[in-house]
Design a protein around this motif. Structure first.
Motif, PDB file in Angstrom:
ATOM      1  N   ALA A   4      -0.830  -0.478 -10.528  1.00 18.61           N
ATOM      2  CA  ALA A   4       0.069  -1.616 -10.725  1.00 18.61           C
ATOM      3  C   ALA A   4       0.596  -1.650 -12.157  1.00 18.61           C
ATOM      4  O   ALA A   4       1.811  -1.783 -12.388  1.00 18.61           O
ATOM      5  CB  ALA A   4      -0.651  -2.919 -10.381  1.00 18.61           C
ATOM      6  N   SER A  19       0.835  -1.201   0.000  1.00 14.81           N
ATOM      7  CA  SER A  19       0.000   0.000   0.000  1.00 14.81           C
ATOM      8  C   SER A  19       0.879   1.265   0.000  1.00 14.81           C
ATOM      9  O   SER A  19       1.734   1.400  -0.867  1.00 14.81           O
ATOM     10  CB  SER A  19      -0.972  -0.029   1.176  1.00 14.81           C
ATOM     11  OG  SER A  19      -1.997   0.925   1.017  1.00 14.81           O
ATOM     12  N   HIS A  36      -6.823  -5.918  -0.930  1.00 16.72           N
ATOM     13  CA  HIS A  36      -5.782  -4.907  -0.795  1.00 16.72           C
ATOM     14  C   HIS A  36      -4.537  -5.391  -0.040  1.00 16.72           C
ATOM     15  O   HIS A  36      -3.439  -5.383  -0.587  1.00 16.72           O
ATOM     16  CB  HIS A  36      -6.356  -3.660  -0.127  1.00 16.72           C
ATOM     17  CG  HIS A  36      -5.405  -2.508  -0.117  1.00 16.72           C
ATOM     18  ND1 HIS A  36      -4.771  -2.048  -1.255  1.00 16.72           N
ATOM     19  CD2 HIS A  36      -4.957  -1.727   0.908  1.00 16.72           C
ATOM     20  CE1 HIS A  36      -3.980  -1.035  -0.939  1.00 16.72           C
ATOM     21  NE2 HIS A  36      -4.072  -0.826   0.364  1.00 16.72           N
ATOM     22  N   TYR A  54      -5.811   1.059  -7.366  1.00 10.43           N
ATOM     23  CA  TYR A  54      -4.646   0.212  -7.102  1.00 10.43           C
ATOM     24  C   TYR A  54      -4.304  -0.638  -8.318  1.00 10.43           C
ATOM     25  O   TYR A  54      -3.121  -0.808  -8.655  1.00 10.43           O
ATOM     26  CB  TYR A  54      -4.902  -0.670  -5.881  1.00 10.43           C
ATOM     27  CG  TYR A  54      -5.171   0.117  -4.626  1.00 10.43           C
ATOM     28  CD1 TYR A  54      -4.125   0.643  -3.871  1.00 10.43           C
ATOM     29  CD2 TYR A  54      -6.474   0.361  -4.200  1.00 10.43           C
ATOM     30  CE1 TYR A  54      -4.364   1.377  -2.717  1.00 10.43           C
ATOM     31  CE2 TYR A  54      -6.726   1.100  -3.046  1.00 10.43           C
ATOM     32  CZ  TYR A  54      -5.675   1.606  -2.314  1.00 10.43           C
ATOM     33  OH  TYR A  54      -5.919   2.342  -1.187  1.00 10.43           O
ATOM     34  N   LYS A  55      -5.319  -1.166  -8.981  1.00 14.09           N
ATOM     35  CA  LYS A  55      -5.084  -1.993 -10.168  1.00 14.09           C
ATOM     36  C   LYS A  55      -4.517  -1.155 -11.315  1.00 14.09           C
ATOM     37  O   LYS A  55      -3.621  -1.598 -12.034  1.00 14.09           O
ATOM     38  CB  LYS A  55      -6.380  -2.696 -10.575  1.00 14.09           C
ATOM     39  CG  LYS A  55      -6.821  -3.751  -9.561  1.00 14.09           C
ATOM     40  CD  LYS A  55      -8.026  -4.544 -10.026  1.00 14.09           C
ATOM     41  CE  LYS A  55      -9.318  -3.751  -9.903  1.00 14.09           C
ATOM     42  NZ  LYS A  55     -10.512  -4.596 -10.186  1.00 14.09           N
ATOM     43  N   TRP A  82      -0.649 -11.036 -10.528  1.00 19.35           N
ATOM     44  CA  TRP A  82      -1.983 -10.732 -10.025  1.00 19.35           C
ATOM     45  C   TRP A  82      -2.472 -11.876  -9.148  1.00 19.35           C
ATOM     46  O   TRP A  82      -2.230 -13.048  -9.434  1.00 19.35           O
ATOM     47  CB  TRP A  82      -2.959 -10.530 -11.183  1.00 19.35           C
ATOM     48  CG  TRP A  82      -2.656  -9.317 -12.008  1.00 19.35           C
ATOM     49  CD1 TRP A  82      -1.779  -9.222 -13.045  1.00 19.35           C
ATOM     50  CD2 TRP A  82      -3.222  -8.025 -11.841  1.00 19.35           C
ATOM     51  NE1 TRP A  82      -1.759  -7.948 -13.541  1.00 19.35           N
ATOM     52  CE2 TRP A  82      -2.637  -7.189 -12.834  1.00 19.35           C
ATOM     53  CE3 TRP A  82      -4.172  -7.478 -10.968  1.00 19.35           C
ATOM     54  CZ2 TRP A  82      -2.969  -5.845 -12.949  1.00 19.35           C
ATOM     55  CZ3 TRP A  82      -4.503  -6.138 -11.098  1.00 19.35           C
ATOM     56  CH2 TRP A  82      -3.909  -5.335 -12.078  1.00 19.35           C
ATOM     57  N   CYS A  89       0.399  -3.436  -4.208  1.00 22.47           N
ATOM     58  CA  CYS A  89      -0.848  -2.667  -4.070  1.00 22.47           C
ATOM     59  C   CYS A  89      -0.580  -1.200  -3.744  1.00 22.47           C
ATOM     60  O   CYS A  89      -1.209  -0.614  -2.850  1.00 22.47           O
ATOM     61  CB  CYS A  89      -1.741  -3.298  -3.006  1.00 22.47           C
ATOM     62  SG  CYS A  89      -2.062  -5.060  -3.268  1.00 22.47           S
ATOM     63  N   GLN A 139      -0.273  -7.412  -7.140  1.00 24.78           N
ATOM     64  CA  GLN A 139      -1.548  -6.709  -7.039  1.00 24.78           C
ATOM     65  C   GLN A 139      -2.714  -7.678  -6.874  1.00 24.78           C
ATOM     66  O   GLN A 139      -2.820  -8.669  -7.596  1.00 24.78           O
ATOM     67  CB  GLN A 139      -1.782  -5.867  -8.299  1.00 24.78           C
ATOM     68  CG  GLN A 139      -3.076  -5.093  -8.314  1.00 24.78           C
ATOM     69  CD  GLN A 139      -3.195  -4.123  -7.144  1.00 24.78           C
ATOM     70  OE1 GLN A 139      -2.280  -3.322  -6.913  1.00 24.78           O
ATOM     71  NE2 GLN A 139      -4.280  -4.183  -6.403  1.00 24.78           N
ATOM     72  N   ASP A 153      -8.889  -5.775  -5.487  1.00 21.85           N
ATOM     73  CA  ASP A 153      -8.597  -4.472  -4.906  1.00 21.85           C
ATOM     74  C   ASP A 153      -9.340  -3.381  -5.667  1.00 21.85           C
ATOM     75  O   ASP A 153      -9.945  -3.619  -6.723  1.00 21.85           O
ATOM     76  CB  ASP A 153      -7.081  -4.240  -4.975  1.00 21.85           C
ATOM     77  CG  ASP A 153      -6.585  -3.246  -3.928  1.00 21.85           C
ATOM     78  OD1 ASP A 153      -7.415  -2.662  -3.214  1.00 21.85           O
ATOM     79  OD2 ASP A 153      -5.358  -3.069  -3.836  1.00 21.85           O
ATOM     80  N   VAL A 196       5.990  -6.180  -9.215  1.00 16.45           N
ATOM     81  CA  VAL A 196       4.731  -5.543  -8.824  1.00 16.45           C
ATOM     82  C   VAL A 196       3.722  -6.638  -8.501  1.00 16.45           C
ATOM     83  O   VAL A 196       3.477  -7.527  -9.324  1.00 16.45           O
ATOM     84  CB  VAL A 196       4.192  -4.644  -9.962  1.00 16.45           C
ATOM     85  CG1 VAL A 196       2.871  -3.993  -9.536  1.00 16.45           C
ATOM     86  CG2 VAL A 196       5.214  -3.573 -10.336  1.00 16.45           C
TER      87      VAL A 196
END
Length: 254
Positions: A200, A93, A222, A196-197, A216, A115, A188, A192, A186
């Motif tokens: 990413a 985050s 999240h 956020y997506k 993914w 995320c 993700q 979420d 990364v």
């Protein structure tokens, strides 16, 4: 009831070091499982606890992103001062944003950004996160429903300058993404929020390194480090870090 705030931790493993960074309203609990997993496989992990976090939401609002960033830098320097010459950084985050900022400012072996809301354009989601954290925290304190309602209403009317400062920090980190040349992973959650997506994919596009990938997690939201696929997250982070060309050989902890 007085709740005990989580603390910074250091899990000593081998000569490969990883700086672990939690998110806004989060704590080192968010990265503890990952730290333990990596330690068992020969990595030394250090996770700083940012000022204001882990306590009341009112205490959090009395601190600033500048102070949190200082805590991140202090964590990086802690590992350097302990003699670790190669340091990877992994964050969730806002910690994911911090991990990118560390790579923009200091030498790092690699980055794991999880995320990270690098494309956030306003503070709306930040207050929602703070508000939800406040509800849960005050409930754990054992306060009555009436008191919680009163204190949440007061929270709405509190100065929220620190939230605007978070937004400014994120925007600055976003601009400098093309300066990152370290290997980048990364991660993700597919469940979420859209910001956020979107972030990413944007991070993957912007960083200037040939060694980069995105993973993914179809059943995760999240905080993927504590969610349904947390074990897979640990495995993927380890696999990514372990395939890098480290100067020091790994030493598993028995």
């Amino acid at each position: 009831m007085k709740l005990v705030a989580p603390k910074s931790f250091t899990f000593k493993g081998g000569n490969r070091a990883v700086l672990l960074l939690h998110g806004f309203t989060g704590s080192t609990k968010d990265v503890k499982r990952l730290g333990e997993y990596l330690q068992k496989r020969g990595f030394t992990c250090h996770a700083p606890m940012y000022r204001g976090h882990g306590g009341t939401p009112e205490e959090l609002l009395q601190t600033t992103p500048t102070q949190w960033w200082e805590d991140v830098v202090e964590g990086y320097n802690f590992l350097r001062n302990q003699g670790y010459e190669e340091i990877a950084v992994a964050g969730i985050s806002l910690g994911g944003v911090f991990s990118l900022k560390v790579a923009e400012e200091f030498p790092v072996k690699a980055i794991v950004s999880m995320c990270a809301p690098i494309k956030r354009s306003n503070t709306d989601g930040l207050f929602d996160r703070l508000y939800n954290y406040a509800k849960v925290y005050k409930s754990f304190e054992g306060k009555s429903r009436e008191v919680i309602i009163q204190e949440l209403e007061a929270l709405k009317n509190s100065p929220l300058d620190s939230l605007s400062d978070v937004q400014s920090f994120i925007e600055d980190a976003c601009v400098d993404l093309p300066t990152i040349s370290s290997p980048t992973l990364v991660l993700q959650g597919a469940l979420d929020g859209d910001i956020y997506k979107e972030s990413a994919s944007f991070i993957l596009e912007q960083v200037e390194t040939d060694t980069k990938e995105i993973i993914w997690y179809e059943e995760s939201g999240h905080i993927i480090t504590t969610g349904k696929e947390k074990d897979k997250v640990c495995e993927d982070v380890y696999a990514f870090l372990n395939q890098l060309d480290w100067t020091e050989s790994v030493r598993a902890v028995v």
